[in-house]
Scaffold this motif. Structure first.
Motif, mmCIF file in Angstrom:
data_model
loop_
_atom_site.group_PDB
_atom_site.id
_atom_site.type_symbol
_atom_site.label_atom_id
_atom_site.label_comp_id
_atom_site.label_asym_id
_atom_site.label_seq_id
_atom_site.Cartn_x
_atom_site.Cartn_y
_atom_site.Cartn_z
ATOM 1 N N ILE A 196 7.434 10.430 -2.624
ATOM 2 C CA ILE A 196 5.958 10.450 -2.521
ATOM 3 C C ILE A 196 5.490 10.456 -1.063
ATOM 4 O O ILE A 196 4.290 10.491 -0.792
ATOM 5 C CB ILE A 196 5.312 9.241 -3.253
ATOM 6 C CG1 ILE A 196 5.688 7.910 -2.582
ATOM 7 C CG2 ILE A 196 5.663 9.234 -4.727
ATOM 8 C CD1 ILE A 196 4.780 6.757 -2.983
ATOM 9 N N THR A 197 6.414 10.455 -0.144
ATOM 10 C CA THR A 197 6.053 10.322 1.275
ATOM 11 C C THR A 197 5.121 11.434 1.747
ATOM 12 O O THR A 197 4.153 11.192 2.452
ATOM 13 C CB THR A 197 7.340 10.334 2.148
ATOM 14 O OG1 THR A 197 8.361 9.627 1.462
ATOM 15 C CG2 THR A 197 7.091 9.720 3.500
ATOM 16 N N ASN A 219 0.829 -1.213 0.000
ATOM 17 C CA ASN A 219 0.000 0.000 0.000
ATOM 18 C C ASN A 219 0.862 1.260 0.000
ATOM 19 O O ASN A 219 0.544 2.244 -0.664
ATOM 20 C CB ASN A 219 -0.938 0.020 1.218
ATOM 21 C CG ASN A 219 -2.080 -0.973 1.081
ATOM 22 O OD1 ASN A 219 -2.398 -1.402 -0.022
ATOM 23 N ND2 ASN A 219 -2.672 -1.371 2.197
ATOM 24 N N ILE A 220 1.940 1.210 0.760
ATOM 25 C CA ILE A 220 2.816 2.391 0.826
ATOM 26 C C ILE A 220 3.578 2.553 -0.491
ATOM 27 O O ILE A 220 3.696 3.662 -1.024
ATOM 28 C CB ILE A 220 3.777 2.275 2.038
ATOM 29 C CG1 ILE A 220 2.956 2.448 3.335
ATOM 30 C CG2 ILE A 220 4.888 3.320 1.969
ATOM 31 C CD1 ILE A 220 3.718 2.152 4.609
ATOM 32 N N LEU A 221 4.063 1.431 -1.048
ATOM 33 C CA LEU A 221 4.760 1.510 -2.340
ATOM 34 C C LEU A 221 3.823 2.003 -3.442
ATOM 35 O O LEU A 221 4.253 2.683 -4.372
ATOM 36 C CB LEU A 221 5.310 0.119 -2.741
ATOM 37 C CG LEU A 221 6.387 -0.496 -1.850
ATOM 38 C CD1 LEU A 221 6.850 -1.837 -2.428
ATOM 39 C CD2 LEU A 221 7.570 0.444 -1.709
ATOM 40 N N GLY A 222 2.549 1.656 -3.295
ATOM 41 C CA GLY A 222 1.562 2.043 -4.314
ATOM 42 C C GLY A 222 0.979 3.425 -4.092
ATOM 43 O O GLY A 222 0.099 3.858 -4.837
ATOM 44 N N LEU A 244 -0.925 4.324 -1.783
ATOM 45 C CA LEU A 244 -2.287 4.260 -1.240
ATOM 46 C C LEU A 244 -2.292 4.593 0.244
ATOM 47 O O LEU A 244 -3.344 4.849 0.821
ATOM 48 C CB LEU A 244 -2.878 2.853 -1.440
ATOM 49 C CG LEU A 244 -3.126 2.427 -2.887
ATOM 50 C CD1 LEU A 244 -3.436 0.937 -2.962
ATOM 51 C CD2 LEU A 244 -4.275 3.214 -3.491
ATOM 52 N N ASP A 245 -1.146 4.565 0.858
ATOM 53 C CA ASP A 245 -1.028 4.816 2.292
ATOM 54 C C ASP A 245 0.291 5.558 2.538
ATOM 55 O O ASP A 245 1.213 5.478 1.720
ATOM 56 C CB ASP A 245 -1.058 3.463 3.039
ATOM 57 C CG ASP A 245 -1.573 3.625 4.456
ATOM 58 O OD1 ASP A 245 -1.756 4.783 4.887
ATOM 59 O OD2 ASP A 245 -1.783 2.599 5.140
ATOM 60 N N HIS A 246 0.322 6.256 3.637
ATOM 61 C CA HIS A 246 1.544 7.004 3.984
ATOM 62 C C HIS A 246 2.283 6.280 5.104
ATOM 63 O O HIS A 246 1.641 5.772 6.028
ATOM 64 C CB HIS A 246 1.193 8.411 4.479
ATOM 65 C CG HIS A 246 0.574 9.265 3.418
ATOM 66 N ND1 HIS A 246 1.317 9.927 2.471
ATOM 67 C CD2 HIS A 246 -0.717 9.556 3.142
ATOM 68 C CE1 HIS A 246 0.507 10.602 1.671
ATOM 69 N NE2 HIS A 246 -0.737 10.382 2.054
ATOM 70 N N PRO A 247 3.617 6.239 5.058
ATOM 71 C CA PRO A 247 4.343 5.648 6.188
ATOM 72 C C PRO A 247 4.309 6.598 7.391
ATOM 73 O O PRO A 247 4.125 7.806 7.213
ATOM 74 C CB PRO A 247 5.772 5.513 5.641
ATOM 75 C CG PRO A 247 5.893 6.568 4.600
ATOM 76 C CD PRO A 247 4.523 6.741 4.018
ATOM 77 N N THR A 248 4.460 6.030 8.579
ATOM 78 C CA THR A 248 4.508 6.885 9.778
ATOM 79 C C THR A 248 5.819 7.667 9.778
ATOM 80 O O THR A 248 5.869 8.840 10.142
ATOM 81 C CB THR A 248 4.383 6.014 11.050
ATOM 82 O OG1 THR A 248 3.214 5.205 10.911
ATOM 83 C CG2 THR A 248 4.280 6.863 12.308
ATOM 84 N N SER A 249 6.885 7.002 9.364
ATOM 85 C CA SER A 249 8.169 7.704 9.199
ATOM 86 C C SER A 249 8.952 7.017 8.086
ATOM 87 O O SER A 249 8.565 5.949 7.609
ATOM 88 C CB SER A 249 8.954 7.681 10.522
ATOM 89 O OG SER A 249 9.326 6.344 10.831
ATOM 90 N N GLY A 250 10.044 7.628 7.702
ATOM 91 C CA GLY A 250 10.830 7.082 6.607
ATOM 92 C C GLY A 250 10.491 7.765 5.297
ATOM 93 O O GLY A 250 9.730 8.747 5.276
#
Lengths: 228, 404
Positions: free
Chosen positions: A71-72, A51-54, A56-62
Motif C-alpha cells: 500500500i506504500t 496512521n501508516i498501517l491504516g 491514512l499516511d504514507h511513509p517517507t521510505s520503506g
C-alpha cells in the motif's frame, strides 16, 4: 499468515522548521489473530505508525504490505477503498456519527460497502449482541456512556469484516470498569473469532492484556515482546 | 442513508438552520412581492396609457406624423373605420381630427393638441367618459363644449362652463379661432390627457377647420387575446398607402418600460440570491468546520471523497430548498391579496401623478416568475453548496481526526 508486513519504514515531517524524524527504520510483521499493543512514550511515533498501517499516511521510505498488497505507493483514492474493505478503526474519542442511532452507526460502514440491507441489519444486530449493547440499538450516541460508545465503535470496526483492527488509545477516555469490559470483549473477539487487534496505548491494563507488545522509542522499535 | 444523514445534519443546529431558512423565506417573499409591486406600477401605467391614450394601434397618413399638418389626412378614413370595426379581434375603433394650436382663458394660455373626436366611439375606445372628474362628458353645454385635463384647467384657472378660445391654422392656412365652453374636466395618469390634449366634437371643429370631413387618426382597441401586430400587418397589407402602427411603435417608451421591468425580476433575483449564497455558505462552512473530526473519521473508515462531497452538497441543498416553498407561498399569497385590494399609495399620489402613475397599485406577477424564482433558488442552493462541500473533501483525515 502475515496480515501486516512493515519493512524499514521512515517518516520525516518536513513542514516544521527543523525536520522531524517520527519513524526511523521500523520493521516488523503481524500475523493473523494477533492481539498486539504498540507502546512507548509520547512522541515516540506510535500514532504515526498507526496512521501508516491504516493507510491514512504514507511513509517517507520503506514498504508496508497488508495481506500481501503493497500500500506504500497506493493512490489516496485507492487507499480509501482499501481501508473500507481491509481495515477497521477504533478511535480514542469514539467518533460515532451523532445523528445516527447505534444500529445505524454500525450499519453505516456496510452501507458504504454496498451490503444488502437485510444482511447489514442482521450483522449489525449480531455485533451489538456480542458487544452486549443490543438494547441500545435505537439510541443515539449521546445517550450512551463512554464505554458503551466505544463498544459501538468496535462493533462498527468489525462490521466491515476487516483483516485487522487498528485502535488508537481506545481506552484513554474510559474509566476502569469500562476499560475492563471493552478489553474483555476484544479479547473474546480475538480468541474466538480470530480477529486481529493492534492497539497504540499508554494504558497498562491494555498492555497487560496484549499477547505481543512492540515498544517504540525515538521512532525505532526498542523491543518486540511476544507473550504466551 | 447519506440523504438521511444530510437531513439529520441540517437539524443538528436547529436555531442556525432556522435562521438561514428564515432568511431564504424572507428573501424569496421580498423578491416576489418587490417584483410584483414594480410590475403593478408598470402594468397599471401601461394599461392607463394604452386604454386611455394610445390604444392598441393607430392609423395615420404616413406624412402626418412628421409635422402634424392637417392636410395629411387618412383618405376615406370614415369608410375605413367602419370596415375595421367589423374585423375579428377589434373591440372598437374611432376617428380623430388632430390639430395643434393654442388654448387661452382670460387668465392664461398654453399650447395644446386639439382632438376632434367621435364622442360615442371615443368613449368605447379610450373610455374618455370614465375619466370625467368634474362636469359631464359633452353634456350641459349646447354649443362648442370642450373637455380638458385637470392640470390644464388648473394652469388656465378655468372651471366648468368657463369660456376658452382655441386658436389654430385652418385648412386654408389661415389662423382661426373659436370659442368653447368647458363641459368636463378629466383626470388621468396620462400626462398628455391631463395637460396637453383638449377634446372637442368633430362636427364643431370641422365648422372652423375647413377640413372637409377628413380625419387624421384612427385609434383601435383590440381584444386582449389578439396580438395587435397581426391586425397592424393586416391593415398595412390592405391599405399600403396608410401607416398602421401598434402601441409599441407609437409609444416606444412603453415597450422599453415593459422590457426593463421584465428584467427587474432577474436583477432582484441576482441581488437577493447573491446575498443568500453568502448566508448559506457561512452557515455550511461553520457546520463543516465544527464537524472536521467526524468528517475525518468518515474518510478514514472508507467513505469516498465523492460521497462526502455529495453529503455536504445535499445538506446545503436541503437547507436552501426547505425555505423556498414557504417563501414562494408567502409571496404568492401577498400578491394575491393585494391584487384584490390594491396597495393604497394615496399619501404619495401627487408625486406619483407627476410621473403618470396611479395612487392605487395592484401588484402583478405571472406564473413564469414563480418558475424563474424556483430555478434561481435551486441554482443558489448548488452554488452555495459547492464551496463548503469542496472544503470538506479537502480535509486531511489524519489532521481532521486530531482536531478538538
Amino acid at each position: 499468515m502475515s496480515v501486516i508486513k512493515v519493512e524499514n519504514i521512515t517518516k520525516v515531517y518536513t513542514e516544521t522548521a527543523v525536520p522531524v524524524h517520527a519513524l526511523n527504520g521500523v520493521s516488523f510483521e503481524i500475523q493473523e489473530g494477533e492481539f498486539t499493543a504498540i507502546v512507548g512514550p509520547s512522541g515516540c511515533g506510535k500514532t504515526t505508525l498507526l496512521n501508516i498501517l491504516g493507510g491514512l499516511d504514507h511513509p517517507t521510505s520503506g514498504r508496508v504490505e497488508i495481506s500481501n498488497i503493497d500500500i506504500t505507493e497506493m493512490k489516496d483514492s485507492d487507499l480509501i477503498n482499501f481501508r473500507l474493505n481491509n481495515i477497521g478503526f477504533v478511535f480514542q474519542a469514539y467518533n460515532l456519527i451523532p445523528v445516527l442511532t447505534t444500529l445505524e452507526n454500525v450499519e453505516f460502514i456496510m452501507l458504504l460497502q454496498k451490503v444488502d440491507k437485510k444482511k447489514r441489519r442482521k450483522r449489525s444486530m449480531d455485533l451489538l449482541e456480542q458487544m452486549g449493547i443490543a438494547e441500545k440499538a435505537n439510541q443515539r450516541p449521546s445517550e450512551l456512556s463512554g464505554g458503551q460508545q466505544q463498544r459501538v465503535a468496535v462493533a462498527r470496526a468489525l462490521a466491515s469484516k476487516p483483516n485487522f483492527i487498528l485502535a488508537d488509545e481506545p481506552t484513554a477516555n474510559l474509566d476502569s470498569v469500562s476499560t475492563s469490559n471493552l478489553l474483555d470483549i476484544m479479547a473474546v473477539m480475538n480468541r474466538e473469532e480470530k480477529e486481529t487487534f493492534i492497539f497504540s496505548t499508554h494504558d497498562q491494563r491494555v498492555i497487560d492484556k496484549a499477547r505481543r507488545v512492540i515498544t517504540l522509542e525515538d521512532g525505532r522499535v526498542k523491543s518486540d515482546e511476544i507473550r504466551e | 442513508m447519506i440523504l438521511k444523514i444530510a437531513w439529520k445534519n441540517v437539524w443538528r443546529s436547529r436555531g442556525r438552520s432556522l435562521v438561514v431558512m428564515g432568511a431564504i423565506v424572507v428573501g424569496i417573499w421580498a423578491l416576489l412581492f418587490g417584483t410584483g409591486f414594480m410590475n403593478g406600477f408598470m402594468v397599471g401605467y401601461m394599461a392607463d396609457i394604452i386604454n386611455h391614450d394610445v390604444s392598441n394601434m393607430q392609423i395615420h397618413n404616413p406624412e402626418f406624423k412628421n409635422d402634424y399638418d392637417i392636410k395629411f389626412y387618412i383618405p376615406d378614413g370614415n369608410k375605413k373605420v367602419e370596415e375595421v370595426r367589423n374585423w375579428p379581434g377589434v373591440k372598437g375603433a374611432t376617428t380623430r381630427i388632430i390639430v395643434n394650436g393654442m388654448i387661452a382663458s382670460s387668465r392664461n394660455a398654453s399650447g395644446v393638441q386639439i382632438r376632434g373626436i367621435d364622442v360615442q366611439h371615443e368613449a368605447i375606445v379610450t373610455q374618455l367618459d370614465s375619466l370625467i372628474f368634474e362636469g359631464a362628458y359633452f353634456e350641459g353645454i349646447k354649443k362648442n363644449p370642450i373637455i380638458i385635463g385637470k392640470k390644464l384647467a388648473e394652469d388656465l384657472k378655468v372651471k366648468i362652463r368657463t369660456k376658452i378660445v382655441l386658436t389654430f391654422n385652418d385648412g386654408n392656412g389661415y389662423i382661426t379661432s373659436a370659442a368653447f365652453r368647458v363641459a368636463g374636466i378629466v383626470k388621468s395618469s396620462s400626462i398628455k390627457i391631463n395637460g396637453q390634449y383638449v377634446f372637442v366634437r368633430q362636427e364643431d371643429l370641422n365648422k372652423v377647420l375647413s377640413n372637409g370631413n377628413n380625419v387624421h387618426e384612427i385609434a383601435i382597441v383590440t381584444d386582449s387575446r389578439i396580438d395587435e401586430e397581426l391586425l397592424v400587418n393586416k391593415y398595412n397589407a390592405i391599405y399600403p398607402g396608410d401607416l398602421a402602427e401598434s402601441w409599441r411603435v407609437i409609444a416606444p417608451e412603453l415597450a422599453f418600460m415593459q422590457e426593463m421591468y421584465g428584467q427587474m425580476l432577474y436583477i432582484l433575483l441576482v441581488i437577493i440570491m447573491t446575498a443568500l449564497v453568502f448566508g448559506i455558505v457561512n452557515t455550511m462552512l461553520m457546520a463543516v468546520l465544527e464537524r472536521m473530526r467526524e468528517l475525518g473519521m468518515l474518510m478514514a473508515i472508507g467513505m469516498s471523497k465523492l460521497r462526502v462531497f455529495v453529503m455536504v452538497l445535499v445538506e446545503t441543498i436541503y437547507l436552501s430548498i426547505i425555505g423556498a416553498p414557504v417563501g414562494l407561498f408567502a409571496g404568492w399569497l401577498t400578491i394575491r391579496y393585494y391584487q384584490n385590494v390594491g396597495v393604497d399609495l394615496t399619501e404619495y399620489s401627487e408625486g406619483l401623478a407627476a410621473f403618470g402613475y396611479s395612487s392605487i397599485l395592484y401588484p402583478y406577477l405571472d406564473a413564469d416568475a414563480y418558475i424563474v424564482v424556483t430555478i434561481g433558488v435551486v441554482i443558489t442552493a448548488f452554488v452555495g453548496a459547492i464551496y463548503p462541500a469542496w472544503k470538506a473533501v479537502k480535509l486531511n483525515p489524519v489532521e481532521a481526526l486530531h482536531k478538538i
